[in-house]
Design an enzyme around this catalytic site. Structure first.
Site, PDB file in Angstrom:
ATOM      1  N   HIS A   1       3.181   6.409  -7.198  1.00  0.00           N
ATOM      2  CA  HIS A   1       2.589   7.800  -7.580  1.00  0.00           C
ATOM      3  C   HIS A   1       3.316   8.802  -7.730  1.00  0.00           C
ATOM      4  O   HIS A   1       3.336   9.484  -8.582  1.00  0.00           O
ATOM      5  CB  HIS A   1       1.308   7.777  -6.784  1.00  0.00           C
ATOM      6  CG  HIS A   1       0.156   8.622  -7.383  1.00  0.00           C
ATOM      7  ND1 HIS A   1      -0.910   8.968  -6.434  1.00  0.00           N
ATOM      8  CD2 HIS A   1       0.028   9.349  -8.314  1.00  0.00           C
ATOM      9  CE1 HIS A   1      -1.392   9.812  -7.367  1.00  0.00           C
ATOM     10  NE2 HIS A   1      -1.137  10.039  -8.435  1.00  0.00           N
TER      11      HIS A   1
ATOM     12  N   HIS B   1       0.757  -1.108  -0.159  1.00  0.00           N
ATOM     13  CA  HIS B   1      -0.080  -0.026   0.047  1.00  0.00           C
ATOM     14  C   HIS B   1       0.964   1.211   0.119  1.00  0.00           C
ATOM     15  O   HIS B   1       0.831   2.142  -0.729  1.00  0.00           O
ATOM     16  CB  HIS B   1      -0.869  -0.022   1.201  1.00  0.00           C
ATOM     17  CG  HIS B   1      -1.709   1.148   1.189  1.00  0.00           C
ATOM     18  ND1 HIS B   1      -2.980   1.087   1.086  1.00  0.00           N
ATOM     19  CD2 HIS B   1      -1.615   2.442   1.612  1.00  0.00           C
ATOM     20  CE1 HIS B   1      -3.700   2.104   1.169  1.00  0.00           C
ATOM     21  NE2 HIS B   1      -2.551   3.186   1.597  1.00  0.00           N
ATOM     22  N   GLU B   2       2.010   1.215   0.886  1.00  0.00           N
ATOM     23  CA  GLU B   2       2.714   2.481   1.108  1.00  0.00           C
ATOM     24  C   GLU B   2       3.309   2.668  -0.132  1.00  0.00           C
ATOM     25  O   GLU B   2       3.684   3.808  -0.716  1.00  0.00           O
ATOM     26  CB  GLU B   2       3.649   2.421   2.342  1.00  0.00           C
ATOM     27  CG  GLU B   2       2.755   2.346   3.652  1.00  0.00           C
ATOM     28  CD  GLU B   2       1.686   3.649   3.666  1.00  0.00           C
ATOM     29  OE1 GLU B   2       1.885   4.800   3.169  1.00  0.00           O
ATOM     30  OE2 GLU B   2       0.808   3.550   4.381  1.00  0.00           O
TER      31      GLU B   2
ATOM     32  N   HIS C   1       1.770   4.440  -2.910  1.00  0.00           N
ATOM     33  CA  HIS C   1       1.892   5.879  -2.806  1.00  0.00           C
ATOM     34  C   HIS C   1       3.192   6.435  -3.574  1.00  0.00           C
ATOM     35  O   HIS C   1       3.201   7.503  -4.341  1.00  0.00           O
ATOM     36  CB  HIS C   1       1.775   6.314  -1.421  1.00  0.00           C
ATOM     37  CG  HIS C   1       0.215   6.381  -0.945  1.00  0.00           C
ATOM     38  ND1 HIS C   1      -0.752   7.120  -1.651  1.00  0.00           N
ATOM     39  CD2 HIS C   1      -0.113   5.649   0.122  1.00  0.00           C
ATOM     40  CE1 HIS C   1      -1.894   6.726  -0.742  1.00  0.00           C
ATOM     41  NE2 HIS C   1      -1.622   5.964   0.262  1.00  0.00           N
TER      42      HIS C   1
END
Length: 749
Positions: free
Chosen positions: A570, A563-564, A567
């Site tokens: 992105h 998940h991290e 980011h």
């Protein structure tokens, strides 16, 4: 105009049964474990193996780290390469130097009178925003994460200085007037790139949200209240605490709890149980006595009066800010530039999602009730599931269903280094980039535990930097987090030339133009770019000293890291000339989409085949073990989704109070939401809202996690044309309602 472009940190909420879900399709379950990928390039293979070893072997990391020490001696290079930050007091020098630069640039913008001057105004204002964010974002990270309290204090002071100046710029009418004049000149507008036009619209909208059209007194009020929100919000987030940190019981009443844990808690026959943290979670899952569970549950869900008071002060300040800015509620103000657009649209989404989720929740509760009725005491409400029963009977249910997986079975295939190795291999397949370990210089990292990874594309170009601070240490927050320390921005030759004859603390004009942080020249355009720079924070246990056993991650830990890193991807892939539109500088209710989508990759069979090997034997992970765990995860998915919906509803209620109406009784609102919509009601006397840290960073937009999860499900399943649906094109109420109908359960299309 100048926004603080921070993606609010993701933090765990202990009351939820779990925060993140891995999603895998039923079709994938039937596939065999695929063969591992091969990497034949010598340099790539070396980097690939080194990446795993720097996380899995402390001895190897110590040797790796010493290379830079031998090369440059022990003189500090400055935190993140910024030579201002060799000592804590350098933060104030850095802030003051940045303020001087900003003031000169503001004077230049306000003096523009020619068409040629107006053509460059968007880039100058984006540059102004970038300079402020360089200090604010870095200071925010350091004050939260640096182990040295002197650095924390210095960063806090620098943050306050720059944040106050930013709020003043946001209400400077001259900047707004100049930008609007530029946008109104056809020749200027035609000269702007699409990025420049987009940034101009963003800045004009931000000026409007900052009460720019109001009288001087109202604008001053806006600045004062904004500063108050930053101060109170930070205090709330940093000081959340329970009303009762510990509860004492006779050790005999902890029957069912892990004996080793009980022994650690017990002295002279009395057990002192923490009311928050992992021990409280274990207690609620294992202790047989429902009265003990109830007492722990209530304490676990009751924040201190000081925490609740800070939250209410934050909500009150936001309501006053909305009134000054001319919005009916703070929710309307916060959502005006989001995909949802209005609180009404968010509520449509949440109500549709709740309706979709409710049948699954009822099925799950019936399973728990069947189990409870078989052994419940007559004085423990035998025909209903109470809030303090849920974890206990869920744990028992899952234990009965679990046939092959012991707690450490999957973890043996999930060493920290191998997961990072797998992420790098996945990025190579998806995006043509890889993670390459690089030695940090003395003083570059905030602790020697930090691993620096350079992001390299398939042509060998440096495109980003990721600092990984993944091991636990005393005083470190246990919450996983992603910080964007710097976004992409083109650095013109003229900007670099400005430093050729000006005093600065760096070795070259280019370093001065980028504050010493990573930069690279684009091989095609020849333009210099400041590179996206990211910090990933986790709290994984470190291996025992002298042990060859690496840090082994749990199923949830792997989800968290994916998940991290979503980011981070992105940010690192978002190369733009203007930093206002780079990476995570996007609508908050879109920012979680890449990270949620990355969770889907975590346990897909083909992805696991790239990396999941037993840390000791090298044996490939049998996928049927993962599939069994995924099936278990589904058994509580409804309850977890409902919990997230309730928090999003609570967030909307808190920020839906008419602007300027005064204080909110946050506890009364909390119970009203849960009494109205929850399948299992909260006990009287609880006040969990004082632990709701997201209220600062995600005020009025907490629904984003659910919204992006619903979209990510559709993206993952590649439903043709869904994002081209006319109902979704412009956002708003109908679009939000439609996405809510999609639900967040896997397998839904």
């Amino acid at each position: 105009m100048i926004r603080r472009f921070k993606r609010p940190r993701w933090t765990c909420v202990q009351c939820l049964y779990a925060q993140r879900r891995a999603n895998a399709t039923s079709a994938a379950a039937a596939r065999p474990s695929p063969a591992p990928a091969t990497f034949t390039t010598a340099d790539n293979d070396h980097d690939d193996q080194t990446l795993r070893r720097i996380f899995d072997s402390q001895h190897f990391w110590d040797e790796f780290l010493q290379k830079s020490r031998h090369q440059v001696g022990h003189k500090s290079a400055g935190l993140l390469g910024n030579r201002y930050l060799m000592q804590p007091e350098g933060f104030q020098t850095y802030a003051q130097a940045t303020l001087l630069k900003c003031q000169k640039l503001v004077e230049k913008i306000l003096a523009v009178e020619t068409v040629e001057g107006y053509k460059g105004i968007v880039r100058d204002m984006d540059r102004l925003s970038d300079w402020l964010c360089r200090v604010i974002d870095l200071a925010d990270f350091v004050r939260m994460s640096h182990p040295d309290r002197r650095f924390q204090a210095a960063a806090t002071a620098a943050y306050a200085t720059m944040f106050e100046y930013m709020n003043k710029l946001n209400t400077t009418t001259g900047l707004n007037d100049q930008l609007k004049r530029a946008a109104a000149i056809p020749e200027v507008l035609e000269s702007w790139s699409e990025e420049e036009k987009t940034v101009a619209n963003i800045l004009i909208r931000d000026f409007s949200k900052s009460a720019i059209d109001l009288p001087d007194g109202a604008r001053n009020d806006f600045v004062e209240i904004s500063n108050e929100i930053a101060k109170v919000g930070s205090q709330f987030e940093a000081n959340m605490a329970p009303e009762k940190p510990y509860i004492n019981f006779s050790s005999s009443r902890l029957r069912g709890m892990d004996p080793t844990v009980v022994k650690r808690l017990t002295r002279f026959g009395t057990s002192t149980v923490p009311t928050t943290g992992s021990t409280a979670v274990i207690a609620l899952r294992q202790i047989e006595d429902p009265d003990v569970r109830r007492e722990i549950y209530v304490a676990n869900r009751t924040a201190s009066k000081a925490s609740v008071k800070r939250l209410e002060k934050l909500l009150n300040a936001r309501s006053r800010l909305a009134k000054v800015a001319g919005y009916p509620t703070y929710g309307h103000m916060a959502l005006s530039d989001k995909m949802a657009q209005t609180p009404e649209a968010v509520n449509q989404f949440l109500e549709a999602l709740l309706a979709d989720t409710r049948p699954q929740v009822q099925e799950e509760l019936q399973d728990l009730l069947d189990l409870k009725e078989s052994d419940a005491r007559s004085d423990n409400f035998p025909h209903r599931i109470n809030a303090w029963d849920r974890d206990y009977y869920t744990s028992r249910l899952l234990s009965g269903l679990q046939t092959r997986i012991r707690p450490d079975t999957l973890a043996a295939f999930f060493s920290l280094g191998s997961v990072l190795q797998g992420l790098s291999r996945l990025f190579t397949h998806l995006y043509g980039i890889r993670l390459v370990p690089r030695e940090t210089l003395p003083g570059e990292a905030w602790t020697d535990d930090v691993r620096r990874l350079d992001v390299i594309d398939d042509s060998g170009n440096h495109i980003a930097v990721v600092y990984c601070d993944l091991f636990s240490r005393p005083g470190k927050s246990p919450n996983p987090a992603h910080f964007t320390l710097r976004c992409s921005r083109a650095i013109s030759d003229a900007e670099v030339a400005e430093y050729a004859h000006a005093p600065h603390a760096f070795a070259s004009p280019l370093e001065a133009a980028t504050d010493g942080m990573a930069a690279a020249r684009d091989p095609v355009s020849g333009t210099f770019y400041q590179l996206p720079t990211i910090a990933l924070i986790c709290d994984f246990p470190r291996p025992a000293k002298g042990s060859t056993r690496p840090t082994l991650l749990s199923f949830r830990d792997v989800q968290t890291l994916f998940h991290e890193m979503g980011h981070a991807a992105h940010s690192m892939l978002g190369r733009t000339e203007l930093q206002n539109v780079s990476g995570t500088r996007c609508a908050t209710d879109f920012a979680e989409l890449p990270s949620v989508l990355m969770e889907h990759f975590a346990f897909a069979p083909k992805v696991l085949g790239l990396w999941a090997r037993h840390w000791e034997t090298g044996k490939a992970l049998p996928y049927e073990l993962v599939q069994e765990r995924l099936e278990l995860e589904k058994r509580t998915q409804g309850a977890e989704t409902e919990a997230q919906i309730l928090l999003a509803m609570l967030d909307q209620r808190y920020h839906g109070v008419p602007a300027g109406e005064g204080s909110v009784d946050s506890t009364a609102v909390y119970h009203d939401v849960f009494d109205t919509f929850a399948s299992v009601h909260e006990p009287a006397g609880t006040a969990w809202q004082g632990f709701f840290g997201h209220m600062y960073g995600y005020g009025a937009v907490y629904y984003s996690y659910l919204f992006d999860r619903a979209i990510a499900n559709r993206v993952w399943k590649c439903v043709a044309g869904v994002l081209g649906d006319e109902r979704l094109e412009h956002g708003g109420e109908e679009a939000m309602k439609e996405v809510g109908r999609w639900g967040v359960r896997e397998g839904r299309i």
